[in-house]
Design a protein around this motif. Structure first.
Motif, PDB file in Angstrom:
ATOM      1  N   TRP A  39      -4.596  -1.128  -8.109  1.00  6.42           N
ATOM      2  CA  TRP A  39      -5.529  -0.018  -7.967  1.00  6.42           C
ATOM      3  C   TRP A  39      -4.742   1.242  -7.648  1.00  6.42           C
ATOM      4  O   TRP A  39      -3.741   1.201  -6.933  1.00  6.42           O
ATOM      5  CB  TRP A  39      -6.479  -0.320  -6.819  1.00  6.42           C
ATOM      6  CG  TRP A  39      -7.561   0.688  -6.595  1.00  6.42           C
ATOM      7  CD1 TRP A  39      -8.794   0.702  -7.150  1.00  6.42           C
ATOM      8  CD2 TRP A  39      -7.507   1.838  -5.728  1.00  6.42           C
ATOM      9  NE1 TRP A  39      -9.513   1.790  -6.692  1.00  6.42           N
ATOM     10  CE2 TRP A  39      -8.737   2.494  -5.816  1.00  6.42           C
ATOM     11  CE3 TRP A  39      -6.527   2.371  -4.893  1.00  6.42           C
ATOM     12  CZ2 TRP A  39      -9.020   3.658  -5.104  1.00  6.42           C
ATOM     13  CZ3 TRP A  39      -6.799   3.534  -4.178  1.00  6.42           C
ATOM     14  CH2 TRP A  39      -8.044   4.156  -4.295  1.00  6.42           C
ATOM     15  N   THR A  40      -5.183   2.363  -8.194  1.00  6.72           N
ATOM     16  CA  THR A  40      -4.655   3.671  -7.811  1.00  6.72           C
ATOM     17  C   THR A  40      -5.826   4.622  -7.664  1.00  6.72           C
ATOM     18  O   THR A  40      -6.890   4.433  -8.276  1.00  6.72           O
ATOM     19  CB  THR A  40      -3.672   4.264  -8.847  1.00  6.72           C
ATOM     20  OG1 THR A  40      -4.369   4.514 -10.062  1.00  6.72           O
ATOM     21  CG2 THR A  40      -2.492   3.345  -9.089  1.00  6.72           C
ATOM     22  N   SER A  93       6.425   6.358 -12.454  1.00 11.56           N
ATOM     23  CA  SER A  93       5.516   5.243 -12.735  1.00 11.56           C
ATOM     24  C   SER A  93       5.796   4.612 -14.096  1.00 11.56           C
ATOM     25  O   SER A  93       5.759   3.382 -14.236  1.00 11.56           O
ATOM     26  CB  SER A  93       4.062   5.692 -12.689  1.00 11.56           C
ATOM     27  OG  SER A  93       3.709   6.045 -11.378  1.00 11.56           O
ATOM     28  N   ALA A  94       6.063   5.443 -15.091  1.00  8.71           N
ATOM     29  CA  ALA A  94       6.329   4.927 -16.439  1.00  8.71           C
ATOM     30  C   ALA A  94       7.536   3.991 -16.443  1.00  8.71           C
ATOM     31  O   ALA A  94       7.582   3.026 -17.210  1.00  8.71           O
ATOM     32  CB  ALA A  94       6.540   6.083 -17.407  1.00  8.71           C
ATOM     33  N   VAL A 145       0.865  -1.169   0.000  1.00 11.80           N
ATOM     34  CA  VAL A 145       0.000   0.000   0.000  1.00 11.80           C
ATOM     35  C   VAL A 145       0.905   1.222   0.000  1.00 11.80           C
ATOM     36  O   VAL A 145       1.669   1.439   0.948  1.00 11.80           O
ATOM     37  CB  VAL A 145      -0.933   0.017   1.237  1.00 11.80           C
ATOM     38  CG1 VAL A 145      -1.776   1.280   1.249  1.00 11.80           C
ATOM     39  CG2 VAL A 145      -1.806  -1.233   1.259  1.00 11.80           C
ATOM     40  N   ASN A 146       0.868   1.980  -1.077  1.00 10.34           N
ATOM     41  CA  ASN A 146       1.698   3.176  -1.246  1.00 10.34           C
ATOM     42  C   ASN A 146       0.872   4.418  -0.940  1.00 10.34           C
ATOM     43  O   ASN A 146      -0.177   4.628  -1.562  1.00 10.34           O
ATOM     44  CB  ASN A 146       2.191   3.284  -2.697  1.00 10.34           C
ATOM     45  CG  ASN A 146       3.209   2.232  -3.052  1.00 10.34           C
ATOM     46  OD1 ASN A 146       4.389   2.525  -3.157  1.00 10.34           O
ATOM     47  ND2 ASN A 146       2.764   0.997  -3.252  1.00 10.34           N
ATOM     48  N   TRP A 155      -2.663  12.833   2.358  1.00 13.00           N
ATOM     49  CA  TRP A 155      -2.062  12.130   1.235  1.00 13.00           C
ATOM     50  C   TRP A 155      -2.727  12.607  -0.043  1.00 13.00           C
ATOM     51  O   TRP A 155      -3.882  13.011  -0.039  1.00 13.00           O
ATOM     52  CB  TRP A 155      -2.236  10.616   1.389  1.00 13.00           C
ATOM     53  CG  TRP A 155      -1.642  10.123   2.669  1.00 13.00           C
ATOM     54  CD1 TRP A 155      -2.311   9.787   3.813  1.00 13.00           C
ATOM     55  CD2 TRP A 155      -0.264   9.960   2.960  1.00 13.00           C
ATOM     56  NE1 TRP A 155      -1.424   9.415   4.782  1.00 13.00           N
ATOM     57  CE2 TRP A 155      -0.146   9.511   4.293  1.00 13.00           C
ATOM     58  CE3 TRP A 155       0.907  10.147   2.224  1.00 13.00           C
ATOM     59  CZ2 TRP A 155       1.076   9.241   4.896  1.00 13.00           C
ATOM     60  CZ3 TRP A 155       2.122   9.879   2.828  1.00 13.00           C
ATOM     61  CH2 TRP A 155       2.200   9.427   4.144  1.00 13.00           C
ATOM     62  N   ASP A 156      -1.990  12.553  -1.139  1.00 18.09           N
ATOM     63  CA  ASP A 156      -2.533  12.933  -2.439  1.00 18.09           C
ATOM     64  C   ASP A 156      -2.973  11.734  -3.261  1.00 18.09           C
ATOM     65  O   ASP A 156      -3.936  11.814  -4.018  1.00 18.09           O
ATOM     66  CB  ASP A 156      -1.469  13.705  -3.246  1.00 18.09           C
ATOM     67  CG  ASP A 156      -1.104  15.026  -2.602  1.00 18.09           C
ATOM     68  OD1 ASP A 156      -2.016  15.740  -2.145  1.00 18.09           O
ATOM     69  OD2 ASP A 156       0.100  15.336  -2.536  1.00 18.09           O
ATOM     70  N   TYR A 157      -2.266  10.620  -3.103  1.00 19.89           N
ATOM     71  CA  TYR A 157      -2.463   9.497  -4.020  1.00 19.89           C
ATOM     72  C   TYR A 157      -2.156   8.192  -3.299  1.00 19.89           C
ATOM     73  O   TYR A 157      -1.272   8.146  -2.441  1.00 19.89           O
ATOM     74  CB  TYR A 157      -1.506   9.670  -5.205  1.00 19.89           C
ATOM     75  CG  TYR A 157      -1.890   8.974  -6.465  1.00 19.89           C
ATOM     76  CD1 TYR A 157      -3.024   9.332  -7.182  1.00 19.89           C
ATOM     77  CD2 TYR A 157      -1.080   7.963  -6.975  1.00 19.89           C
ATOM     78  CE1 TYR A 157      -3.348   8.698  -8.374  1.00 19.89           C
ATOM     79  CE2 TYR A 157      -1.399   7.331  -8.161  1.00 19.89           C
ATOM     80  CZ  TYR A 157      -2.531   7.702  -8.866  1.00 19.89           C
ATOM     81  OH  TYR A 157      -2.849   7.074 -10.035  1.00 19.89           O
ATOM     82  N   ILE A 158      -2.886   7.147  -3.672  1.00 18.36           N
ATOM     83  CA  ILE A 158      -2.688   5.825  -3.086  1.00 18.36           C
ATOM     84  C   ILE A 158      -2.594   4.818  -4.220  1.00 18.36           C
ATOM     85  O   ILE A 158      -3.347   4.905  -5.203  1.00 18.36           O
ATOM     86  CB  ILE A 158      -3.854   5.461  -2.139  1.00 18.36           C
ATOM     87  CG1 ILE A 158      -3.900   6.459  -0.980  1.00 18.36           C
ATOM     88  CG2 ILE A 158      -3.711   4.027  -1.627  1.00 18.36           C
ATOM     89  CD1 ILE A 158      -5.134   6.349  -0.114  1.00 18.36           C
TER      90      ILE A 158
END
Length: 133
Positions: free
Chosen positions: A63-64, A47-48, A23-24, A80-83
């Motif tokens: 999932w993101t 990510s790329a 889990v990021n 947090w901004d993103y998971i």
């Protein structure tokens, strides 16, 4: 993240051959430290490069999503901004990627440039409707 931030002690206590979902939790910088766009832009570059490395080790991005708000508990320090949820076939596969020269030299600089804070929590499945592995 690089080897310097890996929780080697915590990871060594896990079954290294067992599957794991990481889990990021990410908070982005307003501007990338390299001056090339926003923190989000740097994360997209990260990510790329990273997703093919995950896939090469048998993992997959599950999932993101955007983190909207803390719904229960203290909000302080939990912005947090993103998971992202990332499945690896083993803890060893995760460690192999994170400690690889390609990750350290090609991917991690973008992560560091883009993320003000990045926490990864190793999880073991207790229940899921997802069919993994």
């Amino acid at each position: 993240m690089g080897v310097d931030l890996l929780n080697v002690k915590g990871l060594s206590g896990l079954d290294r051959a067992a599957p794991v979902v990481m889990v990021n939790l990410m908070r982005f910088r307003a501007r990338s430290l390299d001056g090339d766009g926003s923190g989000w832009d740097a994360y997209v570059r990260y990510s790329a490069l990273t997703v093919p490395m995950i896939k090469a080790r048998g993992g997959t991005l599950l999932w993101t999503g955007n983190a909207e708000t803390v719904a229960l508990g203290e909000a302080d320090g939990q912005q947090w901004d993103y998971i992202a949820l990332v499945h690896y076939p083993s803890v060893n596969a995760f460690i192999d990627m994170m400690t690889s020269a390609d990750y350290e030299n090609l991917c991690d600089p973008h992560r560091r440039n883009g993320c003000e804070r990045h926490v990864i929590i190793a999880t073991r499945e207790a229940y899921s409707k997802l069919k993994l592995g």
